[in-house]
Scaffold this active site. Structure first.
Site, short mmCIF file in Angstrom:
data_model
loop_
_atom_site.label_atom_id
_atom_site.label_comp_id
_atom_site.label_asym_id
_atom_site.label_seq_id
_atom_site.Cartn_x
_atom_site.Cartn_y
_atom_site.Cartn_z
N THR A 22 -16.29 34.67 35.27
CA THR A 22 -16.89 35.98 35.51
C THR A 22 -18.38 35.89 35.81
O THR A 22 -19.10 36.89 35.69
CB THR A 22 -16.69 36.87 34.27
OG1 THR A 22 -17.25 36.21 33.12
CG2 THR A 22 -15.21 37.16 34.04
N GLY A 61 -21.68 36.28 37.54
CA GLY A 61 -22.15 37.13 38.63
C GLY A 61 -21.64 38.55 38.61
O GLY A 61 -21.90 39.31 39.55
N THR A 62 -20.95 38.95 37.54
CA THR A 62 -20.37 40.31 37.53
C THR A 62 -21.45 41.39 37.61
O THR A 62 -21.30 42.38 38.33
CB THR A 62 -19.53 40.53 36.26
OG1 THR A 62 -20.29 40.14 35.12
CG2 THR A 62 -18.25 39.74 36.31
N GLY A 63 -22.54 41.23 36.85
CA GLY A 63 -23.58 42.26 36.84
C GLY A 63 -24.27 42.41 38.19
O GLY A 63 -24.48 43.53 38.67
N CYS A 64 -24.62 41.28 38.79
CA CYS A 64 -25.24 41.31 40.12
C CYS A 64 -24.30 41.94 41.14
O CYS A 64 -24.72 42.74 41.99
CB CYS A 64 -25.58 39.88 40.58
SG CYS A 64 -26.63 38.96 39.44
N LYS A 124 -22.58 49.28 31.02
CA LYS A 124 -21.42 48.42 31.25
C LYS A 124 -20.86 47.95 29.90
O LYS A 124 -21.52 47.22 29.18
CB LYS A 124 -21.82 47.23 32.11
CG LYS A 124 -22.33 47.65 33.50
CD LYS A 124 -22.81 46.47 34.32
CE LYS A 124 -24.06 45.84 33.75
NZ LYS A 124 -24.68 44.88 34.69
#
Length: 267
Positions: A207, A209-212, A176
């Site tokens: 932003t 929580g984007t990875g989860c 990412k």
């Protein structure tokens, strides 16, 4: 009576503020039409400004939750997030190895605010035990540096970063590149195929929580039958919309909006 939708299990920590972790995973799964289930690995005291505390659960509690769900209900995909300790990483890796469903590993090391969510002693277990059972690993650039020692500062460096992570054994890796300048670009590769996923960068600081969210969306699409490249593209589209719709909450960084499609449909 309706037929049961595909079932997706998240093995991760709780975010008391609701923006990341188990809470984000389950919201994402609901939004994408799968039945979300959870194995809680840790409890955090967390809000928009940071993580004030974290308490891993006993290995026995994690194992019992996993067996309870998988043995009775079954799963079509599993997503892992915060695993906190080396012992939990090893336990979860062993459980996944015997499950036979696609696995998305989000190698969570630090929170959005820079708080450590994985013990330094757990990194070796993550490399040698968890990544080899992953269908897709989804590290961000900080996690790439933790795992490989490589610092990615340009789009051109995404390819060697992906190659370094693939050496640990996942079938696919999605690096990412959201921390780079310019468009939000990610690289998905299995060492043979390459898929560059691009999206415009939205001017929105909320932003959390984007990875989860991305990893859970990817797992949901795999459970729905997508091949990995199609699942990754669909997940990228979903998280891009969620980032654009992110909203302020508390005094710090607000969450992405997991319900953005529902809100758009009712406008």
């Amino acid at each position: 009576m309706s037929a049961a939708p595909p079932r997706v299990l998240t093995v991760a920590g709780s975010d008391s503020g609701g923006g990341a972790g188990i809470q984000a995973d389950l919201k994402t799964m609901l939004a994408l039409g799968v039945h979300g289930m959870s194995v809680l690995t840790a409890v955090t005291a967390q809000n928009s400004v940071g993580v004030q505390g974290a308490w891993p659960l006993p290995v026995e509690a994690v194992r019992a939750q996993y067996r309870s769900v998988v043995d009775d209900i079954g799963v079509q995909a599993v997503k892992t997030g915060m695993l906190a300790s080396a012992e939990l990483v090893r336990t979860v890796a062993d459980l996944l190895a015997g499950t036979g469903a696609p696995v998305v590993v989000d190698p969570v090391g630090v929170s959005k605010h820079g708080d450590a969510l994985l013990a330094e002693s757990a990194l070796d277990s993550l490399r040698t035990r968890l990544l080899p059972v992953a269908t897709v690993a989804t590290p961000n650039l900080d996690e790439v540096a933790q795992l490989t020692g490589l610092r990615v500062e340009s789009e051109e460096q995404l390819r060697p970063a992906a190659e370094a992570v693939l050496e640990f054994g996942p079938r696919w890796v999605l690096i990412k590149g959201g921390h780079l300048a310019g468009d939000a670009v990610d690289l998905l590769t299995d060492g043979t195929e390459e898929h560059w996923l691009r999206a415009p960068r939205h001017d929105n600081r909320h932003t959390h929580g984007t990875g989860c969210t991305l990893a859970s969306a990817l797992a949901a699409r795999l459970a729905l039958g997508d091949a990995v490249p199609e699942a990754a593209r669909a997940a990228k589209t979903y998280v891009t919309g969620a980032i654009e719709a992110g909203f302020p909450l508390g005094a710090g960084i607000g969450p992405v909006d997991h319900a953005w499609r529902l809100r758009n449909a009712t406008d």
